[in-house]
Write a protein that holds these residues in place. Structure first.
Motif, PDB file in Angstrom:
ATOM      1  N   GLN A 159      46.595  33.599  46.933  1.00 21.32           N
ATOM      2  CA  GLN A 159      47.720  33.237  47.787  1.00 21.32           C
ATOM      3  C   GLN A 159      47.404  31.913  48.497  1.00 21.32           C
ATOM      4  OE1 GLN A 159      50.686  35.016  48.045  1.00 21.32           O
ATOM      5  NE2 GLN A 159      49.804  36.131  46.313  1.00 21.32           N
ATOM      6  N   LEU A 160      48.179  30.880  48.190  1.00 16.33           N
ATOM      7  CA  LEU A 160      47.919  29.554  48.747  1.00 16.33           C
ATOM      8  C   LEU A 160      48.806  29.303  49.972  1.00 16.33           C
ATOM      9  CD1 LEU A 160      47.796  27.484  45.437  1.00 16.33           C
ATOM     10  CD2 LEU A 160      45.867  28.356  46.758  1.00 16.33           C
ATOM     11  N   PRO A 161      48.290  28.554  50.939  1.00 19.18           N
ATOM     12  CA  PRO A 161      49.102  28.212  52.119  1.00 19.18           C
ATOM     13  C   PRO A 161      50.304  27.358  51.712  1.00 19.18           C
ATOM     14  CG  PRO A 161      46.764  27.723  52.467  1.00 19.18           C
ATOM     15  CD  PRO A 161      46.929  28.004  51.012  1.00 19.18           C
ATOM     16  N   GLY A 162      51.300  27.296  52.580  1.00 20.40           N
ATOM     17  CA  GLY A 162      52.466  26.468  52.312  1.00 20.40           C
ATOM     18  C   GLY A 162      52.094  25.015  52.120  1.00 20.40           C
ATOM     19  N   GLY A 163      52.687  24.367  51.115  1.00 17.99           N
ATOM     20  CA  GLY A 163      52.398  22.962  50.862  1.00 17.99           C
ATOM     21  C   GLY A 163      51.186  22.720  49.993  1.00 17.99           C
ATOM     22  N   VAL A 164      50.495  23.797  49.621  1.00 17.64           N
ATOM     23  CA  VAL A 164      49.308  23.676  48.766  1.00 17.64           C
ATOM     24  C   VAL A 164      49.646  24.208  47.382  1.00 17.64           C
ATOM     25  CG1 VAL A 164      46.895  24.343  48.442  1.00 17.64           C
ATOM     26  CG2 VAL A 164      47.777  23.938  50.740  1.00 17.64           C
ATOM     27  N   GLU A 165      49.357  23.434  46.351  1.00 18.15           N
ATOM     28  CA  GLU A 165      49.681  23.808  44.979  1.00 18.15           C
ATOM     29  C   GLU A 165      48.425  23.829  44.115  1.00 18.15           C
ATOM     30  OE1 GLU A 165      52.503  20.969  43.624  1.00 18.15           O
ATOM     31  OE2 GLU A 165      54.086  21.607  45.009  1.00 18.15           O
ATOM     32  N   LEU A 166      48.360  24.806  43.232  1.00 20.40           N
ATOM     33  CA  LEU A 166      47.244  24.913  42.297  1.00 20.40           C
ATOM     34  C   LEU A 166      47.370  23.830  41.240  1.00 20.40           C
ATOM     35  CD1 LEU A 166      44.798  26.692  41.356  1.00 20.40           C
ATOM     36  CD2 LEU A 166      46.426  27.901  39.900  1.00 20.40           C
ATOM     37  N   THR A 167      46.269  23.113  40.968  1.00 19.99           N
ATOM     38  CA  THR A 167      46.283  22.083  39.929  1.00 19.99           C
ATOM     39  C   THR A 167      45.444  22.479  38.722  1.00 19.99           C
ATOM     40  OG1 THR A 167      44.434  20.910  40.981  1.00 19.99           O
ATOM     41  CG2 THR A 167      46.667  20.226  41.577  1.00 19.99           C
ATOM     42  N   GLY A 168      44.559  23.457  38.889  1.00 20.49           N
ATOM     43  CA  GLY A 168      43.729  23.913  37.783  1.00 20.49           C
ATOM     44  C   GLY A 168      44.443  24.967  36.954  1.00 20.49           C
ATOM     45  N   ASP A 169      43.761  25.517  35.970  1.00 26.39           N
ATOM     46  CA  ASP A 169      44.302  26.548  35.083  1.00 26.39           C
ATOM     47  C   ASP A 169      44.452  27.858  35.855  1.00 26.39           C
ATOM     48  OD1 ASP A 169      44.970  28.319  33.108  1.00 26.39           O
ATOM     49  OD2 ASP A 169      43.256  27.892  31.810  1.00 26.39           O
ATOM     50  N   PRO A 170      45.665  28.411  35.960  1.00 21.61           N
ATOM     51  CA  PRO A 170      45.844  29.667  36.704  1.00 21.61           C
ATOM     52  C   PRO A 170      45.113  30.842  36.071  1.00 21.61           C
ATOM     53  CG  PRO A 170      47.875  29.058  35.559  1.00 21.61           C
ATOM     54  CD  PRO A 170      46.954  27.887  35.461  1.00 21.61           C
ATOM     55  N   ALA A 171      44.727  30.705  34.792  1.00 15.50           N
ATOM     56  CA  ALA A 171      44.032  31.803  34.113  1.00 15.50           C
ATOM     57  C   ALA A 171      42.526  31.792  34.375  1.00 15.50           C
ATOM     58  CB  ALA A 171      44.298  31.746  32.611  1.00 15.50           C
ATOM     59  N   THR A 172      42.025  30.777  35.071  1.00 12.72           N
ATOM     60  CA  THR A 172      40.590  30.694  35.374  1.00 12.72           C
ATOM     61  C   THR A 172      40.157  31.912  36.179  1.00 12.72           C
ATOM     62  OG1 THR A 172      40.627  28.285  35.387  1.00 12.72           O
ATOM     63  CG2 THR A 172      38.777  29.356  36.491  1.00 12.72           C
ATOM     64  N   VAL A 173      39.150  32.614  35.701  1.00 17.35           N
ATOM     65  CA  VAL A 173      38.662  33.815  36.376  1.00 17.35           C
ATOM     66  C   VAL A 173      37.702  33.422  37.493  1.00 17.35           C
ATOM     67  CG1 VAL A 173      37.376  35.970  36.120  1.00 17.35           C
ATOM     68  CG2 VAL A 173      38.951  35.237  34.314  1.00 17.35           C
ATOM     69  N   LEU A 174      38.022  33.849  38.711  1.00 14.89           N
ATOM     70  CA  LEU A 174      37.178  33.551  39.859  1.00 14.89           C
ATOM     71  C   LEU A 174      36.183  34.657  40.134  1.00 14.89           C
ATOM     72  CD1 LEU A 174      39.913  32.225  42.336  1.00 14.89           C
ATOM     73  CD2 LEU A 174      38.482  30.896  40.782  1.00 14.89           C
ATOM     74  N   VAL A 175      36.640  35.901  39.994  1.00 14.78           N
ATOM     75  CA  VAL A 175      35.821  37.067  40.357  1.00 14.78           C
ATOM     76  C   VAL A 175      35.968  38.140  39.297  1.00 14.78           C
ATOM     77  CG1 VAL A 175      35.397  38.849  42.096  1.00 14.78           C
ATOM     78  CG2 VAL A 175      36.180  36.591  42.809  1.00 14.78           C
ATOM     79  N   VAL A 176      34.849  38.762  38.943  1.00 15.10           N
ATOM     80  CA  VAL A 176      34.847  39.905  38.024  1.00 15.10           C
ATOM     81  C   VAL A 176      34.144  41.067  38.709  1.00 15.10           C
ATOM     82  CG1 VAL A 176      34.008  40.817  35.827  1.00 15.10           C
ATOM     83  CG2 VAL A 176      34.864  38.467  35.956  1.00 15.10           C
ATOM     84  N   VAL A 177      34.757  42.246  38.660  1.00 16.14           N
ATOM     85  CA  VAL A 177      34.161  43.453  39.244  1.00 16.14           C
ATOM     86  C   VAL A 177      33.764  44.381  38.103  1.00 16.14           C
ATOM     87  CG1 VAL A 177      34.484  45.405  40.799  1.00 16.14           C
ATOM     88  CG2 VAL A 177      35.626  43.231  41.285  1.00 16.14           C
ATOM     89  N   SER A 178      32.500  44.752  38.068  1.00 13.66           N
ATOM     90  CA  SER A 178      32.003  45.631  37.006  1.00 13.66           C
ATOM     91  C   SER A 178      31.299  46.827  37.616  1.00 13.66           C
ATOM     92  CB  SER A 178      31.038  44.866  36.091  1.00 13.66           C
ATOM     93  OG  SER A 178      29.932  44.384  36.828  1.00 13.66           O
ATOM     94  N   ALA A 179      31.044  47.837  36.775  1.00  8.14           N
ATOM     95  CA  ALA A 179      30.360  49.039  37.239  1.00  8.14           C
ATOM     96  C   ALA A 179      28.880  48.739  37.448  1.00  8.14           C
ATOM     97  CB  ALA A 179      30.531  50.162  36.231  1.00  8.14           C
ATOM     98  N   ALA A 180      28.337  49.202  38.562  1.00 11.46           N
ATOM     99  CA  ALA A 180      26.912  49.027  38.834  1.00 11.46           C
ATOM    100  C   ALA A 180      26.115  49.969  37.941  1.00 11.46           C
ATOM    101  CB  ALA A 180      26.616  49.322  40.302  1.00 11.46           C
ATOM    102  N   PRO A 181      24.962  49.542  37.428  1.00 14.53           N
ATOM    103  CA  PRO A 181      24.155  50.427  36.590  1.00 14.53           C
ATOM    104  C   PRO A 181      23.641  51.619  37.394  1.00 14.53           C
ATOM    105  CG  PRO A 181      22.931  48.446  37.157  1.00 14.53           C
ATOM    106  CD  PRO A 181      24.332  48.225  37.620  1.00 14.53           C
ATOM    107  N   THR A 182      23.604  52.780  36.740  1.00 19.79           N
ATOM    108  CA  THR A 182      23.108  53.981  37.406  1.00 19.79           C
ATOM    109  C   THR A 182      21.587  53.985  37.424  1.00 19.79           C
ATOM    110  OG1 THR A 182      23.038  55.249  35.347  1.00 19.79           O
ATOM    111  CG2 THR A 182      25.123  55.248  36.578  1.00 19.79           C
ATOM    112  N   ALA A 183      21.017  54.875  38.228  1.00 15.35           N
ATOM    113  CA  ALA A 183      19.565  54.990  38.311  1.00 15.35           C
ATOM    114  C   ALA A 183      18.987  55.360  36.950  1.00 15.35           C
ATOM    115  CB  ALA A 183      19.180  56.029  39.362  1.00 15.35           C
ATOM    116  N   ALA A 184      19.712  56.222  36.212  1.00 20.56           N
ATOM    117  CA  ALA A 184      19.243  56.637  34.888  1.00 20.56           C
ATOM    118  C   ALA A 184      19.200  55.445  33.935  1.00 20.56           C
ATOM    119  CB  ALA A 184      20.154  57.726  34.339  1.00 20.56           C
ATOM    120  N   GLN A 185      20.255  54.604  33.980  1.00 18.05           N
ATOM    121  CA  GLN A 185      20.288  53.428  33.116  1.00 18.05           C
ATOM    122  C   GLN A 185      19.168  52.454  33.449  1.00 18.05           C
ATOM    123  OE1 GLN A 185      24.322  52.275  33.970  1.00 18.05           O
ATOM    124  NE2 GLN A 185      25.074  53.038  31.999  1.00 18.05           N
TER     125      GLN A 185
END
Length: 208
Positions: A159-185
């Motif tokens: 969410q960008l502030p008013g008057g601010v526009e994205l110039t890069g690729d909107p599909a660029t991944v900024l954050v990835v959330v993955s499952a943490a490895p278990t103790a067994a793994q």
């Protein structure tokens, strides 16, 4: 972002020797450029400049009053630091005008906590945007509150502030959330690594 008033003086010495003398005098070598004007070499007070960058970030806007009687409005474009001393070696300043739009890279700050048992990978920590020179945001916040494993946040999701526009690729991944490895793994991985290590031969088994 509010502008910071700062004084400066013209530089007449150039090269590594001149830059060293400028820094020893408690000043930061800098160059002003843009709008088709000839680059102007100046020296900024190191303490005041450092305080402004700490407060306003890498895209700080400066209203510069030069001792030769000229004035300039400029954005910090590039900063060279000494990695050991953590001091400023040189600064590039881009001349801007009020109302003019500029393209800058803004730092992305993660806020919130993801779901339990997950790991967050910050793939990109800046976002390229266009904004009025006097209204460049200091940073952009990206919420990761409650995100489950398998989730991701793209540039287009921010969410960008008013008057601010994205110039890069909107599909660029900024954050990835993955499952943490278990103790067994983790235990299995440790065991596999140990199994891969060659076992040293005892003195009796070594060839003679």
């Amino acid at each position: 972002m509010s502008e910071v008033k700062i004084s400066a003086e013209p530089r007449t010495e150039f090269g590594k020797g001149g830059a060293r003398r400028t820094r020893r005098a408690g000043k930061v070598p800098a160059v002003l450029y843009g709008h088709g004007e000839k680059p102007k070499h100046i020296a900024l007070p190191a303490r005041e400049f450092a305080a402004a960058i700490r407060h306003g970030g890498a895209n700080q806007l400066f209203a510069i009053e030069i001792t030769d009687g000229t004035q300039a409005l400029a954005l910090t474009k590039a900063i060279q630091r000494d990695p050991v001393k953590d001091t400023f070696e040189h600064v590039d300043l881009l001349l801007v005008r009020r109302g003019e739009k500029v393209t800058v890279d803004i730092s992305v700050q993660l806020v919130g906590e993801p779901a339990k048992g997950t790991l967050v990978m910050h793939e990109h920590d800046t976002l390229s945007v266009s904004a009025e020179a006097t209204r460049v945001p200091e940073s952009l916040e990206v919420s990761i509150e409650g995100l489950e494993a398998g989730s991701h946040v793209t540039a287009g999701d921010v969410q960008l502030p008013g008057g601010v526009e994205l110039t890069g690729d909107p599909a660029t991944v900024l954050v990835v959330v993955s499952a943490a490895p278990t103790a067994a793994q983790l235990g299995e991985e440790t065991g596999e690594e140990a199994a891969e290590e060659p076992v040293a031969e005892s003195a009796a088994e070594q060839p003679v």
